[in-house]
Enzyme design. Structure first.
Site, PDB file in Angstrom:
ATOM      1  N   ASP A 162     -13.909  15.167 -13.658  1.00 35.83           N
ATOM      2  CA  ASP A 162     -13.285  14.035 -13.744  1.00 35.83           C
ATOM      3  C   ASP A 162     -12.564  13.344 -12.486  1.00 35.83           C
ATOM      4  OD1 ASP A 162     -10.936  12.218 -15.191  1.00 35.83           O
ATOM      5  OD2 ASP A 162      -9.715  13.124 -14.005  1.00 35.83           O
ATOM      6  N   ASP A 165     -10.508  17.423  -9.219  1.00 31.79           N
ATOM      7  CA  ASP A 165     -10.752  18.880  -9.520  1.00 31.79           C
ATOM      8  C   ASP A 165     -12.067  18.987 -10.359  1.00 31.79           C
ATOM      9  OD1 ASP A 165     -10.702  17.203 -12.146  1.00 31.79           O
ATOM     10  OD2 ASP A 165      -8.434  17.739 -12.297  1.00 31.79           O
ATOM     11  N   TYR A 323      -4.161  13.102 -19.718  1.00 36.26           N
ATOM     12  CA  TYR A 323      -4.605  11.883 -20.274  1.00 36.26           C
ATOM     13  C   TYR A 323      -4.122  11.821 -21.597  1.00 36.26           C
ATOM     14  CZ  TYR A 323      -7.943  11.292 -16.325  1.00 36.26           C
ATOM     15  OH  TYR A 323      -8.226  11.178 -15.095  1.00 36.26           O
ATOM     16  N   GLU A 570      -6.332  10.575  -4.509  1.00 37.26           N
ATOM     17  CA  GLU A 570      -7.209  11.272  -5.650  1.00 37.26           C
ATOM     18  C   GLU A 570      -8.075   9.793  -6.333  1.00 37.26           C
ATOM     19  OE1 GLU A 570      -7.702  14.858  -8.832  1.00 37.26           O
ATOM     20  OE2 GLU A 570      -5.838  13.483  -8.572  1.00 37.26           O
TER      21      GLU A 570
END
Length: 621
Positions: A162, A165, A323, A570
């Protein structure tokens, strides 16, 4: 002495003869008088008259033919002049610098597009192809989903990690694949002009191949669906190795990666996955068997979502932390629209155009987040997708009323993006704050840029120069200016003069929050905690994750290039998918490579014959 008689016989001349002129005259009188009647040519006259009476020749004897001297001179002159002219032209051609008609230099959006697509190569899980073109990545996650006795899946190898990570969240991953497919359907010519069409199709297939493993895609009905591979919750203080507690290269993962499934109450995930598969089936319509497989899977998983109602992130699901889905009605419309385009089955159109469906999805609510398109809320995208149907096919009754509503709401959303109305705040540098100052703003701005550019292209393709915001008319160019302003901000036109797309421009983030990019590929396997030193290092990442769009600045245009702060550094699949879509939509405008593909999306839609509306009630006094 003998000479040759020009009339054919020998002529005898006695050198010692001292004949008088009268004698010579008499000798000439003996000549055949009939011969004198023949015309003499210039040669014969010269023999008779001698060298003192030479006349200018009027003819030229070329051997096989005799031509006029005037014609001969002109002909030779013309040939010589032509030769000289040809030589002069040749000299000019060889000496003057040549201007080769090279292909125009790619614009910034095309250059950024190449890089943004490459991010997906860096996020691949599974056995990588040879042409993956990310030198520091290798095979990983090869045991995902294997060894689970009694499970409905055989293996879950593949798909995409994703973000920074190594968790595979299927909800945002499905959204990302849908966005990529949508952009290909609309702008395949631009992808081809950029040399990226084959690449982006391969990226989409990498995702859809994985999705077909996450449920029984060959069945007509299912009871289970995979929602996640890997785990990341560390809130309870647990030190058990997982994808967030550990900081390891994906290739070195050696801890257990659990599989999360849902057997009811995952309507949003199921409908989003249906959207991904259905939209991809249009991309791959040239591969009939694969497209058919995708359509079948989309139908199955959509029906599962419609039957087992509920949010996939409800309750204690770990996905709620990362999410969380706010509702599933928007995914019903979104997934149903893609299934209608993929199959032409009017049943899906009937379903998604019911006013109650639009009401539940919030089409009439308004509110601070109305028009914010994201991995969570698909309403703005779904309304634009169905406005397309009205603009180009105009199906009429009984769909016209709700389609007109969607079209009007799309226009309102576009108005809200413009700076004239102050619906959303902007930073001083010009970034629209669609998430109202919360972290990670760039993905929302990129999504809005894509929708605005696409809507302007829809209007242009429909020969409509603009749209109304209340009483004011705005040109489609205004939407493109908005889109360019947001993407230009991302690419470096901001107060910090920093590109938030890694690898683009001279200044970009060097400490990206990403495990694979931050740990060197040096044949050393760092264990779960062994990688923490690379996480906490102040040095730039040893590997450049080219094309990653980081989370972005804060509401004051501030940015901290710190690896441990994921709110700044990120990147995510969902964010990059929106950026790719916006970049391809804006790319190549100066070279006029074309706008949208009006017809491909309708290839499965049969001709529509609108049902006439019912007659009015009989008049009564």
């Amino acid at each position: 002495m003998y000479g040759r008689d020009p009339w054919g016989g020998p002529l005898e001349i006695n050198a010692t003869d001292s004949a008088t002129d009268d004698d010579r005259s008499r000798n000439l009188n003996d000549v055949d008088r009939a011969a004198l009647s023949r015309p003499l040519d210039e040669t014969q006259q010269s023999w008779l008259l001698g060298p003192t009476e030479q006349k200018k020749k009027k003819y030229v004897d070329l051997g096989c033919i005799i031509v006029s001297r005037k014609i001969f001179v002109w002909t030779v002159g013309i040939v010589v002049a032509a030769a000289l002219l040809a030589g002069f032209i040749t000299l000019i051609v060889k000496t003057v610098p040549r201007h080769h008609h090279k292909n125009p230099q790619p614009d910034n959006y095309t250059i950024a597009l190449h890089k943004a697509l490459k991010f997906f190569n860096a996020q691949k899980s599974g056995k990588l192809p040879r042409h993956n073109n990310v030198s520091w990545r290798g095979n990983s996650g090869l045991q995902d989903g294997k060894g689970e006795t009694g499970s409905f899946y055989k293996d879950l190898v593949g798909g995409y990690y994703d973000a920074g990570d190594t968790i595979k969240f299927n909800f945002p991953m499905a959204y990302a694949m849908t966005m990529l497919s949508w952009s290909v359907i609309e702008y395949s010519a631009k992808y081809e002009a950029a040399g990226e069409l084959t690449h982006v199709r391969e990226l989409i297939k990498w995702g859809t191949d994985y999705f077909l493993k996450t449920f029984n895609s060959t069945a007509d009905s299912i009871d289970d669906l995979v929602s996640q591979v890997g785990a990341g919750n560390t809130d309870d203080g647990s030190t058990d190795p997982n994808d967030h507690y550990c900081w390891m290269r994906p290739e070195d993962m050696d801890y257990k990666r659990p599989v999360t499934t849902c057997n009811g109450g995952c309507s949003d995930l199921a409908a989003e996955m249906a959207a991904a598969l259905a939209s991809a089936s249009i991309v791959f319509k040239d591969n009939r068997e694969y497209s058919k497989k995708l359509v079948h899977g989309a139908k199955t998983v959509y029906q599962f979502g419609r039957t087992r109602r509920g949010r996939y992130s409800a309750g204690t699901a770990e996905s709620a932390k990362f999410y969380n889905s706010s509702m599933y009605w928007d995914e019903f419309i979104w997934g149903g629209a893609w299934l209608y385009y993929a199959t032409g089955n009017v049943t899906y159109l009937d379903l998604i155009t019911k006013p109650t469906m639009a009401k539940h999805a919030g089409a009439f609510w308004g509110g601070p987040y109305y028009g914010v398109f994201s991995w969570d809320n698909k309403l703005a995208g779904a309304q634009l997708l169905l406005s397309r149907l009205r603009l180009f096919l105009s199906p009429g009754y009984p769909y016209e009323e709700i389609l007109r509503t969607f079209h009007n709401q799309t226009s309102i959303v576009m108005c809200s993006y413009l700076p004239y109305f102050n619906k959303f705040n902007r930073t001083r540098g010009g970034l629209i704050e669609l998430n109202h100052g919360d972290p990670q703003p760039l993905q929302y701005a990129a999504n809005a840029a894509f929708l605005a550019t696409l809507y302007s292209d829809y209007l242009d393709a429909a020969d409509t120069p603009g749209w109304y915001c209340g009483p004011n008319f705005y040109s489609t160019n205004v939407l493109r200016e908005f889109s360019r302003s947001q993407i230009d901000y991302i690419l470096g036109k901001n107060p910090r003069k920093m590109s938030y797309l890694v690898g683009f421009g001279p200044k970009y983030p060097r400490h990206v929050h990403h495990r694979g990019a931050s740990i060197p590929k040096n044949k050393v396997k760092y264990n779960c905690k062994g990688g923490w030193k690379w996480r906490d290092s102040k040095k730039p990442n040893p590997n450049t994750i080219e094309g990653a769009m980081v989370a972005g600045p804060d509401k004051r245009d501030g940015f901290r290039d710190v690896r441990t702060n994921y709110n700044y550094t990120e990147p995510t699949l969902a964010g990059n998918a929106g950026l790719v879509s916006a970049l391809v939509a804006l790319s190549g405008e100066e070279e006029a490579t074309g706008t949208i593909d009006k017809n491909t999306i309708f290839s499965a839609v049969p001709p529509l014959f609108p049902t006439p509306p019912p007659p009015p009630a009989p008049w009564r006094p």
